[in-house]
Structure formats: C-alpha cells, structure tokens
Design a protein around this motif. Sequence first.
Motif, PDB file in Angstrom:
ATOM      1  N   HIS A  69      58.102   2.084  62.831  1.00 56.91           N
ATOM      2  CA  HIS A  69      59.005   1.415  61.898  1.00 56.91           C
ATOM      3  C   HIS A  69      60.411   1.540  62.463  1.00 56.91           C
ATOM      4  N   LEU A  70      61.357   0.948  61.774  1.00 55.60           N
ATOM      5  CA  LEU A  70      62.748   1.062  62.189  1.00 55.60           C
ATOM      6  C   LEU A  70      63.522   1.905  61.191  1.00 55.60           C
ATOM      7  N   LYS A  71      64.275   2.846  61.709  1.00 60.64           N
ATOM      8  CA  LYS A  71      65.240   3.588  60.904  1.00 60.64           C
ATOM      9  C   LYS A  71      66.604   3.027  61.280  1.00 60.64           C
ATOM     10  N   LEU A  72      67.206   2.292  60.362  1.00 59.06           N
ATOM     11  CA  LEU A  72      68.438   1.580  60.669  1.00 59.06           C
ATOM     12  C   LEU A  72      69.650   2.503  60.589  1.00 59.06           C
ATOM     13  N   SER A  73      70.614   2.226  61.437  1.00 60.60           N
ATOM     14  CA  SER A  73      71.885   2.937  61.368  1.00 60.60           C
ATOM     15  C   SER A  73      72.647   2.493  60.116  1.00 60.60           C
ATOM     16  N   PHE A  74      73.768   3.145  59.832  1.00 66.39           N
ATOM     17  CA  PHE A  74      74.557   2.806  58.642  1.00 66.39           C
ATOM     18  C   PHE A  74      74.975   1.335  58.668  1.00 66.39           C
ATOM     19  N   LEU A  75      75.502   0.876  59.804  1.00 64.28           N
ATOM     20  CA  LEU A  75      75.960  -0.506  59.902  1.00 64.28           C
ATOM     21  C   LEU A  75      74.794  -1.490  59.871  1.00 64.28           C
ATOM     22  N   GLU A  76      73.690  -1.141  60.534  1.00 68.13           N
ATOM     23  CA  GLU A  76      72.501  -2.003  60.507  1.00 68.13           C
ATOM     24  C   GLU A  76      71.949  -2.118  59.088  1.00 68.13           C
ATOM     25  N   ALA A  77      71.948  -1.003  58.361  1.00 63.08           N
ATOM     26  CA  ALA A  77      71.453  -1.017  56.983  1.00 63.08           C
ATOM     27  C   ALA A  77      72.303  -1.931  56.101  1.00 63.08           C
ATOM     28  N   LYS A  78      73.622  -1.873  56.285  1.00 65.32           N
ATOM     29  CA  LYS A  78      74.509  -2.767  55.538  1.00 65.32           C
ATOM     30  C   LYS A  78      74.189  -4.232  55.841  1.00 65.32           C
ATOM     31  N   GLU A  79      73.982  -4.520  57.118  1.00 64.93           N
ATOM     32  CA  GLU A  79      73.686  -5.890  57.544  1.00 64.93           C
ATOM     33  C   GLU A  79      72.375  -6.380  56.949  1.00 64.93           C
ATOM     34  N   VAL A  80      71.336  -5.544  57.013  1.00 62.98           N
ATOM     35  CA  VAL A  80      70.030  -5.938  56.500  1.00 62.98           C
ATOM     36  C   VAL A  80      70.086  -6.155  54.989  1.00 62.98           C
ATOM     37  N   GLN A  81      70.815  -5.311  54.276  1.00 63.39           N
ATOM     38  CA  GLN A  81      70.887  -5.466  52.828  1.00 63.39           C
ATOM     39  C   GLN A  81      71.579  -6.776  52.448  1.00 63.39           C
ATOM     40  N   LEU A  82      72.624  -7.136  53.176  1.00 63.22           N
ATOM     41  CA  LEU A  82      73.298  -8.411  52.918  1.00 63.22           C
ATOM     42  C   LEU A  82      72.356  -9.588  53.149  1.00 63.22           C
ATOM     43  N   ARG A  83      71.587  -9.520  54.237  1.00 67.87           N
ATOM     44  CA  ARG A  83      70.642 -10.599  54.543  1.00 67.87           C
ATOM     45  C   ARG A  83      69.564 -10.697  53.472  1.00 67.87           C
ATOM     46  N   LEU A  84      69.040  -9.549  53.033  1.00 69.26           N
ATOM     47  CA  LEU A  84      68.002  -9.551  52.000  1.00 69.26           C
ATOM     48  C   LEU A  84      68.545 -10.077  50.671  1.00 69.26           C
ATOM     49  N   GLU A  85      69.759  -9.718  50.341  1.00 71.33           N
ATOM     50  CA  GLU A  85      70.343 -10.192  49.084  1.00 71.33           C
ATOM     51  C   GLU A  85      70.564 -11.702  49.100  1.00 71.33           C
ATOM     52  N   ARG A  86      70.868 -12.249  50.269  1.00 71.78           N
ATOM     53  CA  ARG A  86      71.001 -13.714  50.380  1.00 71.78           C
ATOM     54  C   ARG A  86      69.663 -14.392  50.134  1.00 71.78           C
ATOM     55  N   ILE A  87      68.597 -13.831  50.697  1.00 71.18           N
ATOM     56  CA  ILE A  87      67.254 -14.396  50.497  1.00 71.18           C
ATOM     57  C   ILE A  87      66.862 -14.313  49.023  1.00 71.18           C
ATOM     58  N   ILE A  88      67.102 -13.155  48.412  1.00 70.37           N
ATOM     59  CA  ILE A  88      66.741 -12.969  47.002  1.00 70.37           C
ATOM     60  C   ILE A  88      67.541 -13.907  46.098  1.00 70.37           C
ATOM     61  N   GLU A  89      68.815 -14.096  46.411  1.00 69.42           N
ATOM     62  CA  GLU A  89      69.646 -15.009  45.631  1.00 69.42           C
ATOM     63  C   GLU A  89      69.111 -16.441  45.702  1.00 69.42           C
ATOM     64  N   GLU A  90      68.722 -16.872  46.895  1.00 71.81           N
ATOM     65  CA  GLU A  90      68.144 -18.209  47.048  1.00 71.81           C
ATOM     66  C   GLU A  90      66.856 -18.333  46.231  1.00 71.81           C
ATOM     67  N   PHE A  91      66.039 -17.289  46.290  1.00 68.72           N
ATOM     68  CA  PHE A  91      64.753 -17.324  45.582  1.00 68.72           C
ATOM     69  C   PHE A  91      64.963 -17.331  44.063  1.00 68.72           C
ATOM     70  N   ASP A  92      65.948 -16.582  43.592  1.00 69.53           N
ATOM     71  CA  ASP A  92      66.205 -16.527  42.147  1.00 69.53           C
ATOM     72  C   ASP A  92      66.823 -17.822  41.616  1.00 69.53           C
ATOM     73  N   ARG A  93      67.791 -18.367  42.333  1.00 69.12           N
ATOM     74  CA  ARG A  93      68.509 -19.561  41.860  1.00 69.12           C
ATOM     75  C   ARG A  93      67.678 -20.828  41.978  1.00 69.12           C
ATOM     76  N   LYS A  94      66.892 -20.915  43.048  1.00 70.96           N
ATOM     77  CA  LYS A  94      66.052 -22.086  43.304  1.00 70.96           C
ATOM     78  C   LYS A  94      66.873 -23.385  43.268  1.00 70.96           C
ATOM     79  N   ALA A  95      68.012 -23.342  43.924  1.00 72.82           N
ATOM     80  CA  ALA A  95      68.858 -24.527  44.029  1.00 72.82           C
ATOM     81  C   ALA A  95      68.225 -25.525  45.005  1.00 72.82           C
TER      82      ALA A  95
END
Length: 294
Positions: A126-152
């Motif tokens: 698996h991957l253990k992300l660094s602090f900066l990588e973790a921030k980046e991944v969380q932003l990317r995941l939140e964008r995906i979740i926002e798209e899925f929730d809004r269904k624009a």
Amino acid sequence: MLYPKEKYLESEAFPFAAFPYPTLPERPLTPHTHDFIELVYVADGRGEHLYKGHSFPVSKGDIFVIPPGVEHDYRVIGSAPLKVYNILFVPSFLDAELQALSKVSSFVNFFYVEPFLRQKTDFESHLKLSFLEAKEVQLRLERIIEEFDRKALGYRISIKALLIELLVWLSRCYDERLVQLQFRPDDASIRELCEFLAFHYAEPFHLEDVCQMCGMSKTSFTSKFKQTIGKTFTEYRNEVRIHASLKWLRETDEQIIRVAELVGVGDLSYYNKLFKQFIGMPPREFRKKYRSSP
C-alpha cells in the motif's frame, strides 16, 4: 456478508460511488466482501484493518485498494472515529482506461497487488502518503465526491476524468518510491530492517546490532532511519511492539505483565506508558473494551 454493487453503486449504467465514511468506535465488527473495487484513503484516526484473517495497523495517510471478493473489516482504536474516504466501482467502469494504464508497471503494482498480503516492503502492499501527498489526495477525493453528490451536467464524464487522474497520480507516487529505493540503498536496507522487525520485535537486540545489520555507523543509521521512516528506531520498534500486544490482550487471558514480556518490554510501568502513548488508553481498558468474544 456480501455488499452487492446493486445496493452501493449508483446504477448498472454508472457503477460508481464515492463518500466519506466515519467508522465509529462502538461499531460492531461486520466482516464483509463486495463485488466491486474499493479504493480507501484513511483521512484521520487510528485503527486496524482486518484483512484475510490478519490484522494490520492503519492511520492517517494510508491509501490502499481492496479487490472484489476479499473479506475485510475495520476496528477503531481509541475514542475518535476512523475517518476514511471510499471510492467504489466495478473493474469494467474504466475498462478501456485500465487496459491502457496496465502497460505502466507502477500502476499495475499499486493498483492490482492485494494490499497488506505480500510480506515485502510497505511500498509493495500500500502507500503511506507524506503530509503534502495526503493533502493532495484528500483534495482530489473531495472533488470526486462533490461531483458525485451534486450530479451536475456532465458529472459522469467529470468523475471518470478525475478518477483516472487520481490513479495516475498515485502510480507516480508509487513509482517515485521505487526510484528512491533503487538509487538510495541505505533506504532499502532500513526498510528491510523494518520488515525484519515485523517478525522479530520481541528480540532484545540493541541499536549497535541494527547498525551492524544495515552496514552503517550509529550516527549515519540514526539520521537515515529518522529521515526514511519519520521517527527514531526506538519509537518505531516500540510502536510495533505495542501493536503486536493488541492481539494478546484481545484474544488471551495472559496477565498484562506477561503480554508486555511477550512483545519484548520487560518493565510493566514502561509498557503501560507506551501503550497509552500509542493507543490512547491503558492496556486494561483496551482489553475490557475490545476483548474478543469466546
């Protein structure tokens, strides 16, 4: 228990779902399988991932893939929830894209290897992300979740594009780890030592012994270990020992002083101090709260 795609994914035409999921400490164990892929990112908290009958520690920054048909579950450690982000989809969801990506070896290594199964270095499971990588991944995941929730308008196309971008980005992270190990042999020897510790944590060897194992001076080893792992050798070994003791506390009637001895900590008061430092509660309280049913 099988979690079917019909219940958890949006539809047969768009077999996908994305959401944050806080696993609460009081949640009962529910070992389960599913007929879809699950990409998991641990955003906060501490716990154990129960995978194919084995227990593995998980905490903030861990990201891994659970393939279809594999039994797993989570146990929260401490009083705070284990907050994870889940991305669910069937393999055919990105069929053409995955075929193209399968030609990239680092993508295959990260995406298809069964997490926590192979007894190799962390990067092969698996991957253990660094602090900066973790921030980046969380932003990317939140964008995906926002798209899925809004269904624009156009959200399905957007989600596929964002997911592919995320998977490529994770593969690059994985590939960078491999390059670092290839050109920095000291890192490789330290990670081999960590693998060794996973099985020999109770042995009473000293810092001088592990320096000799890695072929480094004490000064060089101390610096390299902290740089590579993010904590001192003593801190890392203590964490491994405390985690190993959880199984004894949950599944046996051994006295706590005996459990401490079994994992290589001879002083009970020191074991209690370490346990509370890493787990957030005394071992007696942990045993009462998480004791396995007979």
